[in-house]
Design an enzyme around this catalytic site. Structure first.
Site, PDB file in Angstrom:
ATOM      1  CB  CYS A 248      -0.907   0.016   1.218  1.00 14.81           C
ATOM      2  SG  CYS A 248      -1.831   1.555   1.347  1.00 14.81           S
ATOM      3  CB  ILE A 249       1.436   3.870  -2.577  1.00 12.74           C
ATOM      4  CG1 ILE A 249       2.533   4.914  -2.818  1.00 12.74           C
ATOM      5  CG2 ILE A 249       0.049   4.456  -2.779  1.00 12.74           C
ATOM      6  CD1 ILE A 249       2.660   5.331  -4.275  1.00 12.74           C
TER       7      ILE A 249
END
Lengths: 101, 130
Positions: B77-78
């Protein structure tokens, strides 16, 4: 939809297991892993809850490496110990997997 | 059976190790892993800079090897990664940080990738920190 509930928190730290058992239907399964296997300790309140659930024909499993790591004695006859291959099989057998993360 | 595996706990958390062993057992059982998704504290597992004590399993390395050996679609997840300092080259440049540390095999992307994988698989299995 049948559900495999996976609980890994200690039953002495929070009430996840209690909530899970309350929601558990006869067609569901409960897999204890990590510190949650402490619930199987003989003579404790969580064990009494599990005994009650098992008597009401709930299917209860535990991850064998976690049982071994804690050297739990006096395990109940209704308990089904599984390895990781068994964990994967249970995930297939039940229609969804609900992790009580 | 197609599995998506979501991991939420820190690299050294029991749940992170269990997730890896589950993933290995799933492949050994002839199943497919659609995607592994790291979220929350688990994004640190994708850091190339983790150093474990000698008597502990290097969970970052173990996951990296699993992802590489089996060519797993491995997404981090960025948003969770940026806030914990796990950056790829593009993000390091964008935010003018001195180094990128995302380990090989992992890709930074959005939470939508978890949603998409959940739609594409037969089973979504989530592992927390315990």
């Amino acid at each position: 939809m049948t559900t495999l509930h996976v609980v890994s928190h200690s039953p002495f730290a929070d009430d996840r297991l209690q909530s899970c058992i309350r929601l558990l239907r006869p067609e569901d399964g409960l897999l204890l892993c990590g510190n949650a296997v402490e619930a199987l300790r003989d003579g404790t309140k969580p064990r009494a809850l599990l005994d009650e659930a098992a008597a009401a024909s709930r299917s209860i499993y535990a991850l064998d490496e976690d049982l071994a790591a804690r050297a739990l004695a006096g395990l109940p006859e209704w308990l089904r110990a599984v390895d990781y291959a068994g964990f994967v099989e249970l995930s297939c057998q039940y229609q969804r997997v609900n992790g009580w993360t | 059976m197609k599995f998506t595996i979501a991991v939420f706990g820190a690299p050294h958390a029991p749940g992170t190790r269990r997730a890896l062993r589950f993933a290995q057992a799933a492949l050994a059982g002839g199943h497919e892993i659609v995607r592994v998704f790291l979220y929350r504290e688990a994004v640190q597992t994708a850091s190339a800079n983790l150093v474990s004590p000698q008597d502990e399993t290097d969970m970052g390395r173990a996951w990296q090897r699993f992802v590489a050996d089996n060519q797993i679609d491995a997404v981090v997840c960025i948003a969770a990664a940026l806030r914990r300092g796990v950056l790829d080259t593009g993000e390091a440049q964008r935010y003018q940080r001195p180094a990128a540390n995302l380990a090989a095999g992992w890709a930074l992307s959005g939470l939508g990738q978890l949603h998409e994988a959940a739609q594409q698989c037969d089973r979504l299995v989530c592992f927390g920190d315990q």
